[in-house]
Design a protein around this motif. Structure first.
Motif, short mmCIF file in Angstrom:
data_model
loop_
_atom_site.label_atom_id
_atom_site.label_comp_id
_atom_site.label_asym_id
_atom_site.label_seq_id
_atom_site.Cartn_x
_atom_site.Cartn_y
_atom_site.Cartn_z
N GLY A 280 21.36 20.32 -7.62
CA GLY A 280 21.81 20.49 -6.25
C GLY A 280 23.14 19.78 -6.03
O GLY A 280 23.76 19.28 -6.96
N SER A 281 23.57 19.75 -4.79
CA SER A 281 24.78 19.06 -4.32
C SER A 281 26.08 19.80 -4.58
O SER A 281 27.09 19.52 -3.95
CB SER A 281 24.89 17.64 -4.92
OG SER A 281 23.78 16.87 -4.50
N ALA A 282 26.11 20.71 -5.55
CA ALA A 282 27.33 21.44 -5.89
C ALA A 282 26.94 22.66 -6.72
O ALA A 282 25.84 22.71 -7.28
CB ALA A 282 28.29 20.54 -6.67
N PRO A 283 27.83 23.66 -6.82
CA PRO A 283 27.53 24.84 -7.63
C PRO A 283 27.28 24.48 -9.10
O PRO A 283 27.96 23.63 -9.67
CB PRO A 283 28.79 25.70 -7.50
CG PRO A 283 29.43 25.23 -6.23
CD PRO A 283 29.12 23.77 -6.13
N LEU A 284 26.29 25.14 -9.71
CA LEU A 284 25.95 24.91 -11.11
C LEU A 284 26.60 26.00 -11.97
O LEU A 284 26.19 27.16 -11.90
CB LEU A 284 24.43 24.95 -11.29
CG LEU A 284 23.93 24.81 -12.73
CD1 LEU A 284 24.19 23.40 -13.26
CD2 LEU A 284 22.44 25.15 -12.81
N PRO A 285 27.59 25.64 -12.79
CA PRO A 285 28.21 26.65 -13.66
C PRO A 285 27.18 27.22 -14.64
O PRO A 285 26.36 26.48 -15.21
CB PRO A 285 29.29 25.86 -14.39
CG PRO A 285 29.58 24.68 -13.51
CD PRO A 285 28.26 24.33 -12.89
N ALA A 286 27.22 28.53 -14.86
CA ALA A 286 26.27 29.19 -15.76
C ALA A 286 26.32 28.60 -17.16
O ALA A 286 25.29 28.45 -17.83
CB ALA A 286 26.57 30.69 -15.80
N GLU A 287 27.53 28.26 -17.61
CA GLU A 287 27.70 27.69 -18.95
C GLU A 287 26.91 26.39 -19.10
O GLU A 287 26.29 26.12 -20.13
CB GLU A 287 29.20 27.41 -19.17
CG GLU A 287 29.58 27.10 -20.59
CD GLU A 287 29.70 28.34 -21.45
OE1 GLU A 287 29.85 28.16 -22.67
OE2 GLU A 287 29.61 29.46 -20.93
N VAL A 288 26.92 25.56 -18.06
CA VAL A 288 26.22 24.28 -18.08
C VAL A 288 24.70 24.51 -18.12
O VAL A 288 23.97 23.85 -18.88
CB VAL A 288 26.60 23.43 -16.85
CG1 VAL A 288 25.79 22.13 -16.80
CG2 VAL A 288 28.10 23.13 -16.87
N GLN A 289 24.24 25.45 -17.33
CA GLN A 289 22.81 25.77 -17.30
C GLN A 289 22.32 26.18 -18.69
O GLN A 289 21.30 25.67 -19.19
CB GLN A 289 22.55 26.90 -16.31
CG GLN A 289 21.08 27.32 -16.23
CD GLN A 289 20.88 28.52 -15.31
OE1 GLN A 289 21.77 29.37 -15.19
NE2 GLN A 289 19.74 28.60 -14.67
N GLU A 290 23.05 27.07 -19.33
CA GLU A 290 22.64 27.57 -20.64
C GLU A 290 22.63 26.46 -21.68
O GLU A 290 21.68 26.33 -22.47
CB GLU A 290 23.59 28.70 -21.08
CG GLU A 290 23.45 29.96 -20.25
CD GLU A 290 24.60 30.94 -20.48
OE1 GLU A 290 25.37 30.72 -21.44
OE2 GLU A 290 24.72 31.91 -19.70
N GLN A 291 23.68 25.65 -21.70
CA GLN A 291 23.76 24.57 -22.69
C GLN A 291 22.66 23.55 -22.51
O GLN A 291 22.04 23.09 -23.47
CB GLN A 291 25.12 23.87 -22.60
CG GLN A 291 26.29 24.68 -23.13
CD GLN A 291 27.59 23.89 -23.03
OE1 GLN A 291 27.62 22.67 -23.15
NE2 GLN A 291 28.67 24.59 -22.81
#
Length: 564
Positions: free
Chosen positions: A330-341
């Motif tokens: 939360g608190s800010a947008p989560l980049p898709a790249e970060v989620q996958e890694q």
């Protein structure tokens, strides 16, 4: 309004919940009764059981009542994540008070404003903050100052060593005495009889918390959250994380409790399910990796910058993070790249959630165990309605049409403290207007395009920084990125990107420009890039875009003054 999202709910998640109309502190009473001998807190080697935690909360609450605390009195808590912060929070509520969470990083001017605005009669603070508090005390309604130190809850020999570290780090050691209007937390817990006078709480009407908004525009406002608001959001969390086992989970508590997300998603949720909280008073990537490796937390609520820092730590491969089963970012947008890694590293689930201080805070999330949609903040939580309003007419927008996100539900605030006009500005026919621009797709999934105030208007085009940031995060050399609109005499505003590169990486402005032109329409491509060692952030790691915009405006003003 058609709730398109409900058809995607897994069968384990109820669409509506029967909420407990009880004070928030009742969760601690229940967990202390059910899990008396189970560990409630782990703090740098020191542990407290639920029975011990509740006993100390009662001692603190009793002492506050002895100082004259009456129902509805405000008590500020200015602490990092320590056992004292949990004890103080529930102790104030049990005594009938209202908690005012206060950032330990506040300067005197900010502290004075918040204490004056809230009318707090008491404050709990760290010993190193005591001089700051005493400097402003005479300008506020403060009557009593309760002082504690990190060392108070450290195990031996850390409690002996820490004062030497503190002296070296902060160039001071503070030794306030217990007496008069100054009270030592350690003495309170030892001396108080724990006999608390019961206070009648109407959970739907009585405030538990004044949580101040960040104040990126104008002065911070105190958000009035009732006991029921916070109980409802905790119960929603329990429903959403339906695989969590009561009395068996351990939660990494790195999100600060003085921020509403850490307070709800970590502290209140943990207490409500009898989980063990692994407390860390500040974020240091290596310390977090070591703690996960050793203590094996199962849940890890966080923010994108926290996950990014861990993924880019040079020692990441040395640590086992496989205990982590679920994370809501939360608190800010989560980049898709970060989620996958992060999911590859932990084998757990990381999903993006959404909420605001005014909504206790969580309103939307992707399903942790269910259909997830990349780039989306997910769907509304149980009993939470959400829609998109056209910004000019406040009519309901069509599917896929960008407008302002509005929410309605039991977690929505009572209003802003002593600000009825500002409350009226954001509450329309029961809907809370979030100030975020977004849209809903045909399945009922919601997407954020940006804050209304962060949208860039350049040459007549509406440009949303988040879209550009997603592209930048996909570049192999970029660790962090934020995009802002800065003054431009020709276009009105122009797009500027601020970049932090990964360690050992190197990329030029020309290469980034070429890369962006392959992925973005020409009018969205940043016209300027600035490489930095770090970006300004809030205590929860949210990048302060407005601070960068203010920097640029100041530069323009200084330049104009020189040319006059």
């Amino acid at each position: 309004m058609e709730r398109l999202w409900l058809e995607h709910y897994p069968e384990e998640i109820p669409t509506s919940i029967s909420y407990d109309e009880k004070p928030l502190y009742a969760y601690l009473q229940d967990s202390a009764a059910k899990y008396e001998k189970k560990k409630a807190l782990h703090f740098l080697g020191k542990e407290l059981t639920y029975g011990e935690l509740y006993e100390q909360v009662c001692s603190f609450a009793s002492y506050l009542q002895g100082l004259g605390l009456e129902k509805g009195d405000r008590v500020a808590i200015m602490l990092p994540n320590t056992p004292q912060s949990v004890i103080s929070y529930y102790g104030v509520l049990l005594a009938g008070g209202i908690v005012v969470q206060t950032n330990p990083l506040y300067m005197e001017r900010e502290l004075e404003y918040q204490l004056k605005d809230s009318g707090a009669r008491m404050i709990v603070c760290l010993d190193i903050l005591y001089p700051k508090v005493t400097n402003v005390k005479g300008k506020t309604d403060l009557e009593h100052v309760i002082v504690t130190g990190i060392k108070d809850y450290l195990p031996f020999p850390k409690n002996m060593i820490y004062p030497m570290i503190q002296k070296r780090q902060y160039k001071m050691v503070v030794h306030p005495e217990h007496g008069g209007d100054t009270h030592l937390f350690e003495s309170i817990i030892l001396e108080s009889d724990g006999d608390v006078t019961p206070v009648d709480i109407d959970s739907k009407e009585d405030l538990a918390l004044l949580q101040y908004t960040g104040g990126t525009t104008g002065y911070p406002k105190g958000v009035m959250l009732t006991h029921f608001n916070l109980v409802a959001n905790a119960q929603m969390s329990l429903a959403w994380l339906y695989k969590s086992k009561e009395g068996e989970e351990s939660i990494l508590a790195i999100l600060p409790f003085f921020h509403v997300y850490g307070m709800t998603a970590v502290m209140n949720y943990s207490i409500s399910i009898g989980a063990k909280m692994i407390l860390l008073p500040k974020f240091e990537a290596k310390d977090v990796l070591k703690t996960i490796h050793k203590e094996k937390p199962t849940l890890f609520p966080g923010a994108p910058t926290i996950y990014i820092a861990l993924l880019n730590h040079p020692s990441l491969s040395k640590y086992d993070l496989s205990s982590i089963e679920a994370c809501i970012s939360g608190s800010a947008p989560l980049p898709a790249e970060v989620q996958e890694q992060f999911e590859q590293v932990t084998n757990g689930k990381l999903v993006e959630g959404y909420g605001l201080t005014e909504t206790s805070p969580i309103t939307h999330s992707n399903f942790v165990w269910g259909t997830r949609v990349g780039g989306s903040i997910g769907v509304p939580w149980p009993d939470t309605d959400s829609t998109i309003f056209r910004t000019d007419t406040l009519e309901q927008a069509d599917v896929d049409e960008i407008g302002e996100i509005a929410v309605k539900g039991p977690q929505v605030m009572k209003g802003y403290w002593n600000r009825p006009e500002e409350t009226a500005n954001v509450m329309k026919d029961g809907w809370f207007l979030t100030g975020d621009l977004g849209y809903m797709d045909e399945r009922g999934y919601f997407y954020i395009v940006d804050r209304k105030k962060d949208m860039i208007i350049a040459g007549g085009f509406n440009i949303y920084p988040r879209e550009i940031e997603e592209v930048l995060y996909e570049h192999e050399s970029i660790q962090e990125a934020v995009v802002a609109g800065i003054p431009d005499p020709y276009r009105g505003e122009t797009v500027k990107a601020y970049i932090v590169l990964k360690q050992g990486s190197n990329v030029t402005e020309e290469e980034l420009n070429e890369y962006c032109r392959k992925h973005l329409a020409a009018y969205k491509v940043p016209r300027m890039y600035e490489f930095r060692e770090e970006l300004p952030k809030t205590a929860v790691g949210k990048i302060l875009r407005r601070a960068l915009v203010d920097e640029e405006k100041k530069k323009v003003e200084e330049h104009n003054q020189k040319t006059i």
